[in-house]
Design an enzyme around this catalytic site. Structure first.
Site, PDB file in Angstrom:
ATOM      1  N   ARG A  35       0.835  -1.207   0.000  1.00 42.03           N
ATOM      2  CA  ARG A  35       0.000   0.000   0.000  1.00 42.03           C
ATOM      3  C   ARG A  35       0.866   1.252   0.000  1.00 42.03           C
ATOM      4  NH1 ARG A  35      -1.733   3.530  -1.216  1.00 42.03           N
ATOM      5  NH2 ARG A  35      -3.570   4.773  -0.669  1.00 42.03           N
ATOM      6  N   THR A 144     -16.907  -7.013   0.107  1.00 45.93           N
ATOM      7  CA  THR A 144     -17.365  -5.660  -0.190  1.00 45.93           C
ATOM      8  C   THR A 144     -18.822  -5.683  -0.625  1.00 45.93           C
ATOM      9  OG1 THR A 144     -17.141  -3.791  -1.733  1.00 45.93           O
ATOM     10  CG2 THR A 144     -16.354  -5.917  -2.497  1.00 45.93           C
ATOM     11  N   TYR A 181     -11.638  -5.018  -9.575  1.00 49.08           N
ATOM     12  CA  TYR A 181     -11.416  -5.224  -8.136  1.00 49.08           C
ATOM     13  C   TYR A 181     -12.610  -5.946  -7.520  1.00 49.08           C
ATOM     14  CZ  TYR A 181     -12.354  -4.026  -3.300  1.00 49.08           C
ATOM     15  OH  TYR A 181     -12.735  -4.099  -1.997  1.00 49.08           O
ATOM     16  N   HIS A 182     -13.816  -5.426  -7.758  1.00 51.59           N
ATOM     17  CA  HIS A 182     -15.002  -6.052  -7.176  1.00 51.59           C
ATOM     18  C   HIS A 182     -15.178  -7.481  -7.685  1.00 51.59           C
ATOM     19  CE1 HIS A 182     -16.107  -1.710  -6.536  1.00 51.59           C
ATOM     20  NE2 HIS A 182     -16.391  -2.222  -5.355  1.00 51.59           N
ATOM     21  N   VAL A 254     -18.269  16.179  -7.413  1.00 49.59           N
ATOM     22  CA  VAL A 254     -19.200  15.055  -7.389  1.00 49.59           C
ATOM     23  C   VAL A 254     -19.254  14.450  -8.787  1.00 49.59           C
ATOM     24  CG1 VAL A 254     -21.640  14.429  -7.120  1.00 49.59           C
ATOM     25  CG2 VAL A 254     -20.575  16.045  -5.531  1.00 49.59           C
ATOM     26  N   ARG A 326     -16.823   6.673 -14.279  1.00 48.91           N
ATOM     27  CA  ARG A 326     -17.185   5.283 -14.038  1.00 48.91           C
ATOM     28  C   ARG A 326     -18.415   4.898 -14.869  1.00 48.91           C
ATOM     29  NH1 ARG A 326     -16.130   3.757  -7.765  1.00 48.91           N
ATOM     30  NH2 ARG A 326     -14.337   5.103  -7.390  1.00 48.91           N
TER      31      ARG A 326
END
Length: 387
Positions: A35, A144, A181-182, A254, A326
């Site tokens: 990390r 997750t 990742y998910h 945002v 995204r």
């Protein structure tokens, strides 16, 4: 209890290791410091200054009188995994040691491949080591809520009972992950579920929401024990990024309309959830799933909350909307169950203005460590890149 915390140098792992140690458990940390290396790769850093692991551990022993062991190594190296499991013989194995950033996994081909190999292979090595050496050990795996995606029905805790063509069965809840990742977390869940069925492992999959806040009682007790504060566009969650943007005089950005809604949890509740899972282990052969979050917020609601609190601190951030990098629904139904940890005794800390003010003050105290150029979205979900 003897608890091995993989990824114990990281954002969730470090406060968990200290909390469990403070409760009287014997704790051992496994970490390869990757990390910290990703900060160097991305040209960013923790907003709070964090000491190296040997210094942290030594200070904890000095201030608490309790010792935490550690060994540096990579979970994709099966010999390292077998060695630490055989040496420490854990009663519980808490697995935080995965690449946890969706944007990082979507940078390009090499980052997607790394994320899946690192996460899936490391988890497989842990499963095999537990099954061979300490079959009674309880695997507590950080999953997750992102595994579920945003379905147009209520999200249950891991399983759903369905009726089809006159027959009924209880099956794993359908997964609709939103990044490589998910997807790696989905693969982990399937692999652990399978191992519980064939080997009789005991495992708890904690489908955690977005974690906010940075301090626990233990990490706040001494500057050397401080936890990391990620604020950049790759590893920083929206709330942390908004606080760093407001504190440094930048716009609060945002993505899209901001209607994206997710489950959230305070880091103080994260460490408590790990303890609750450890103290109430799964049965042999049981793969249980807890949805580890305490409340739901939209991205826009978070931005508005930060802007409101920032004004009380004489900050005047503008809230702006950026094109969403995204691929995700910005307006959607979201209702998820989260009762199992509450039933075990979790008493949640809910997000409020006081918590946001503390985060803003931390960001203001560390303005000189902020790299504003890392705020901007740098990853495009819509186009594959080779590297």
């Amino acid at each position: 209890m003897r608890v091995l915390v993989a990824g114990g140098d990281g954002f969730c792992g470090w406060p968990t290791a200290l909390y469990l140690s403070a409760q009287g458990h014997e704790v051992f940390i496994a970490d390869n410091y990757s990390r910290r290396g990703w900060d160097e790769e991305l040209g960013t850093n923790s907003l709070t200054e964090i000491s190296d692991l040997p210094t942290r551990v030594a200070r904890w022993q000095e201030t608490s009188g309790r010792e935490i062991g550690y060994a540096s190594g990579d979970l994709t190296d099966e010999r390292y995994v077998y060695e630490i499991v055989d040496r420490f013989r854990p009663d519980a194995f808490v697995h935080f040691a995965e690449q946890r950033s969706a944007p990082y996994s979507m940078i390009d081909r090499s980052h997607a491949v790394f994320t899946q190999v690192n996460n899936v292979v490391g988890n497989l090595n842990i499963m095999y080591a537990i099954g061979e050496i300490v079959p009674e050990c309880h695997l507590i795996k950080l999953g997750t809520m992102g595994e579920y995606g945003t379905p147009n029905i209520d999200i249950e805790e891991g399983y759903i009972t369905i009726e089809h063509n006159g027959r009924t069965d209880t099956l794993p809840y359908p997964k609709q992950p939103g990044s490589f990742y998910h997807l790696s977390k989905v693969h982990d869940s399937h692999n652990i579920h399978f191992a519980c069925k064939i080997w009789g492992l005991r495992a708890t999959d904690l489908n955690q929401g977005v974690v906010y806040n940075v301090e626990t009682d233990e990490t706040a007790s001494d500057p050397v024990l401080a936890n990391r504060f990620d604020y950049d566009g790759i590893f920083g969650t929206a709330l942390n990024r908004f606080c760093a943007q407001a504190a440094s005089g930048n716009d609060i950005t945002v993505y899209g309309g901001g209607g994206q809604t997710r489950g959230f949890i305070d880091i103080r509740d994260t460490v408590r959830c790990i303890e609750l899972a450890a103290n109430n282990p799964a049965e042999r052969g049981e793969f249980r799933v807890f949805n580890q979050f305490t409340e739901q917020w939209s991205v826009l609601e978070l931005g508005q909350l930060v802007a409101k609190v920032a004004q009380t601190l004489d900050l005047e951030p503008n809230l702006v909307h950026l094109e969403n990098p995204r691929v995700e629904k910005e307006t959607h139904y979201y209702k998820a169950a989260n009762t199992r940890l509450i039933d075990l005794g979790l008493k949640p800390h809910l997000l409020n203005e006081e918590t946001v003010e503390k985060l803003l003050l931390i960001a203001m105290e560390n303005r000189d460590r902020i790299h504003p150029e890392t705020f901007a979205p740098q990853v495009n979900w819509r186009k594959p890149h080779y590297k």
